[in-house]
Write a protein that holds these residues in place. Sequence first.
Motif, PDB file in Angstrom:
ATOM      1  N   LEU A 124       0.890  -1.274  -0.041  1.00 35.82           N
ATOM      2  CA  LEU A 124      -0.146   0.015  -0.108  1.00 35.82           C
ATOM      3  C   LEU A 124       1.002   1.281   0.041  1.00 35.82           C
ATOM      4  N   PRO A 175       2.020   5.144   0.493  1.00 42.52           N
ATOM      5  CA  PRO A 175       1.530   6.270   0.941  1.00 42.52           C
ATOM      6  C   PRO A 175       1.315   7.526  -0.142  1.00 42.52           C
ATOM      7  N   LEU A 218      -1.375   7.580   3.090  1.00 37.64           N
ATOM      8  CA  LEU A 218      -2.429   6.596   3.827  1.00 37.64           C
ATOM      9  C   LEU A 218      -3.391   7.020   4.705  1.00 37.64           C
ATOM     10  N   LEU A 241     -10.274   2.758   2.689  1.00 42.13           N
ATOM     11  CA  LEU A 241      -8.836   2.940   2.608  1.00 42.13           C
ATOM     12  C   LEU A 241      -8.305   3.739   1.706  1.00 42.13           C
ATOM     13  N   THR A 286      -5.251   5.374  -0.526  1.00 42.47           N
ATOM     14  CA  THR A 286      -3.459   5.317  -0.692  1.00 42.47           C
ATOM     15  C   THR A 286      -3.223   6.271  -1.828  1.00 42.47           C
ATOM     16  N   SER A 333      -8.587   4.480  -3.832  1.00 46.24           N
ATOM     17  CA  SER A 333      -9.338   4.067  -2.519  1.00 46.24           C
ATOM     18  C   SER A 333      -9.911   2.668  -2.888  1.00 46.24           C
ATOM     19  N   LEU A 345      -1.567   3.917  10.173  1.00 44.44           N
ATOM     20  CA  LEU A 345      -1.480   4.533   8.772  1.00 44.44           C
ATOM     21  C   LEU A 345      -0.864   5.913   8.837  1.00 44.44           C
TER      22      LEU A 345
END
Length: 102
Positions: free
Chosen positions: A44, A46, A48, A68, A70, A74, A91
Amino acid sequence: MAAHSKSIGGQSTPRTAFGALHLTAGQAPLWGRGPAGTKQRVTLAPPLSLEGEGERVPLMRKFRGYTLVTGDGSYDVVLPEADTVLVRHALGTVEVNAATAE
């Protein structure tokens, strides 16, 4: 941490797929499908963040739905309600760690 997603890993599914969100200090967060999170692992990127107030999830009383966000897009995720504060904190430190490593 056990989690569910409809879209992480490149495939969009009609229902959530079981997986794991791997949050390890000093390493980029990973998402993996399957019970141990070992299939279709995705790093994942950043920045985040975990957005939303935690929507109730049918048939999953102790889980809540979030978005979530990123650097790559999303994703819809379902996390244990008790772990939400920890996930938001973890995160949030990813950007800080990436900035101090430069």
